[in-house]
Design a protein around this motif. Sequence first.
Motif, PDB file in Angstrom:
ATOM      1  N   GLU A  68      11.460   4.429 -10.625  1.00 57.20           N
ATOM      2  CA  GLU A  68      11.357   5.740  -9.999  1.00 57.20           C
ATOM      3  C   GLU A  68      10.365   6.651 -10.709  1.00 57.20           C
ATOM      4  O   GLU A  68       9.737   7.488 -10.076  1.00 57.20           O
ATOM      5  N   GLN A  71       7.077   6.842  -8.989  1.00 61.36           N
ATOM      6  CA  GLN A  71       7.008   7.201  -7.579  1.00 61.36           C
ATOM      7  C   GLN A  71       6.067   8.368  -7.328  1.00 61.36           C
ATOM      8  O   GLN A  71       5.644   8.598  -6.209  1.00 61.36           O
ATOM      9  N   GLY A  74       2.872   8.114  -5.351  1.00 62.70           N
ATOM     10  CA  GLY A  74       2.993   8.110  -3.903  1.00 62.70           C
ATOM     11  C   GLY A  74       1.761   8.333  -3.080  1.00 62.70           C
ATOM     12  O   GLY A  74       1.237   7.403  -2.496  1.00 62.70           O
ATOM     13  N   TYR A  78      -0.213   5.184  -1.468  1.00 60.01           N
ATOM     14  CA  TYR A  78      -0.008   4.890  -0.056  1.00 60.01           C
ATOM     15  C   TYR A  78      -1.235   5.209   0.808  1.00 60.01           C
ATOM     16  O   TYR A  78      -1.359   4.705   1.913  1.00 60.01           O
ATOM     17  N   ASN A 101      15.209   2.479   1.928  1.00 61.81           N
ATOM     18  CA  ASN A 101      14.580   3.621   1.255  1.00 61.81           C
ATOM     19  C   ASN A 101      13.085   3.403   1.070  1.00 61.81           C
ATOM     20  O   ASN A 101      12.285   4.320   1.284  1.00 61.81           O
ATOM     21  N   TRP A 102      12.696   2.197   0.670  1.00 61.48           N
ATOM     22  CA  TRP A 102      11.277   1.880   0.504  1.00 61.48           C
ATOM     23  C   TRP A 102      10.551   1.974   1.848  1.00 61.48           C
ATOM     24  O   TRP A 102       9.440   2.496   1.921  1.00 61.48           O
ATOM     25  N   GLU A 104      11.428   3.769   4.528  1.00 55.76           N
ATOM     26  CA  GLU A 104      11.345   5.173   4.937  1.00 55.76           C
ATOM     27  C   GLU A 104      10.256   5.909   4.164  1.00 55.76           C
ATOM     28  O   GLU A 104       9.503   6.696   4.741  1.00 55.76           O
ATOM     29  N   GLU A 105      10.174   5.664   2.868  1.00 58.04           N
ATOM     30  CA  GLU A 105       9.141   6.314   2.053  1.00 58.04           C
ATOM     31  C   GLU A 105       7.748   5.910   2.525  1.00 58.04           C
ATOM     32  O   GLU A 105       6.841   6.733   2.610  1.00 58.04           O
ATOM     33  N   GLN A 109       4.957   8.495   3.921  1.00 61.57           N
ATOM     34  CA  GLN A 109       3.686   8.631   3.209  1.00 61.57           C
ATOM     35  C   GLN A 109       2.474   8.323   4.091  1.00 61.57           C
ATOM     36  O   GLN A 109       1.414   8.907   3.892  1.00 61.57           O
TER      37      GLN A 109
END
Length: 114
Positions: A68, A71, A74, A78, A101-102, A104-105, A109
């Motif tokens: 984390e 992260q 980001g 991305y 979760n991955w 959705e992120e 992004q």
Amino acid sequence: MASRRRTLLKVIILGDSGVGKTSLMNQYVNKKFSNQYKATIGADFLTKEVQFEDRLFTLQIWDTAGQERFQSLGVAFYRGADCCVLVYDVNSMKSFDNLNNWREEFLIQVNYFP
């Protein structure tokens, strides 16, 4: 001889720390496996050329740290991504549960809103 069209595709590999993202990338690109990988710090990438029908694709495959604390990469990590590969450890239900979760992120992004 007709010239082949070349397309660059950015592929990012996502998943929890220790699930094998780096191993997967190295096996696919270099056909090599090592059980001596160290945790990825930040991000790294390899390229691989693949041909499909009359088109040549250059895959820019990005591997990132699953922790984390990384992260915050980001937006830059991305940016420009065409797709992602979600990776989990078959021995870790938690890493499987975290795939949503991955996912959705990734969708947030890359500004994909169906």
